[in-house]
Design a protein around this motif. Structure first.
Motif, PDB file in Angstrom:
ATOM      1  N   GLY A  67      -4.562   9.856  12.567  1.00  0.00           N
ATOM      2  CA  GLY A  67      -5.455   9.452  13.658  1.00  0.00           C
ATOM      3  C   GLY A  67      -4.684   8.598  14.652  1.00  0.00           C
ATOM      4  O   GLY A  67      -3.686   9.022  15.202  1.00  0.00           O
ATOM      5  N   SER A  68      -5.154   7.361  14.878  1.00  0.00           N
ATOM      6  CA  SER A  68      -4.474   6.472  15.825  1.00  0.00           C
ATOM      7  C   SER A  68      -3.369   5.665  15.145  1.00  0.00           C
ATOM      8  O   SER A  68      -2.595   4.983  15.810  1.00  0.00           O
ATOM      9  CB  SER A  68      -5.480   5.517  16.473  1.00  0.00           C
ATOM     10  N   GLN A  69      -3.296   5.731  13.811  1.00  0.00           N
ATOM     11  CA  GLN A  69      -2.253   4.996  13.093  1.00  0.00           C
ATOM     12  C   GLN A  69      -0.951   5.789  13.076  1.00  0.00           C
ATOM     13  O   GLN A  69      -0.956   6.998  12.895  1.00  0.00           O
ATOM     14  CB  GLN A  69      -2.662   4.754  11.636  1.00  0.00           C
ATOM     15  N   GLU A  70       0.139   5.066  13.279  1.00  0.00           N
ATOM     16  CA  GLU A  70       1.467   5.655  13.162  1.00  0.00           C
ATOM     17  C   GLU A  70       2.307   4.742  12.295  1.00  0.00           C
ATOM     18  O   GLU A  70       2.287   3.532  12.460  1.00  0.00           O
ATOM     19  CB  GLU A  70       2.134   5.782  14.537  1.00  0.00           C
ATOM     20  N   MET A  71       3.016   5.328  11.362  1.00  0.00           N
ATOM     21  CA  MET A  71       3.897   4.534  10.504  1.00  0.00           C
ATOM     22  C   MET A  71       5.028   5.419  10.005  1.00  0.00           C
ATOM     23  O   MET A  71       4.950   6.641  10.063  1.00  0.00           O
ATOM     24  CB  MET A  71       3.119   3.951   9.328  1.00  0.00           C
TER      25      MET A  71
END
Length: 117
Positions: A67-71
């Motif tokens: 989703g809007s999380q990036e890691m």
């Protein structure tokens, strides 16, 4: 004359097959029973090479988006290669093709020669 299974396509896996079968032949230990272990080692080598290709392509870490999380997270192929290498080492020991196997044989010979005096 033994040959690698048809499923074995990777150059490094075929090369490993040749090395192991030659070593077992020198030791007089190449037979249908040991070939089962050789086949497993070669299949593991092919899987290891495929994981290495994945690491070359995607890197040791990869960008993961949820989703809007990036890691960044570790490429799972790294852990799988470590497990494959450990399993190959166990199979190699089973075939008595490790440096430790040579040492044990040398120790037995040394003890027997010593007892003869």
């Amino acid at each position: 004359m033994y040959k690698p299974k048809k499923i074995i396509k990777h150059k490094e896996a075929k090369k490993l097959f040749q090395i192991i079968t030659q070593e077992l032949e020198k030791e007089g230990n190449l037979n249908d029973r040991t070939m089962i272990i050789v086949d497993n080692m070669v299949l593991l080598e092919q899987l290891k090479q495929e994981h290495m290709d994945d690491i070359k392509e995607r890197g040791v870490v990869e960008l993961f988006k949820n989703g809007s999380q990036e890691m960044f997270r570790e490429n799972k192929s790294v852990d799988k290669i470590l497990k494959i290498v450990e399993q190959q080492r166990k199979l190699q020991a089973e075939l008595k093709l490790t440096p430790a196997s040579d040492k044990r044989i040398a120790e037995v010979v040394t003890v027997d020669e010593f007892e003869a005096f």
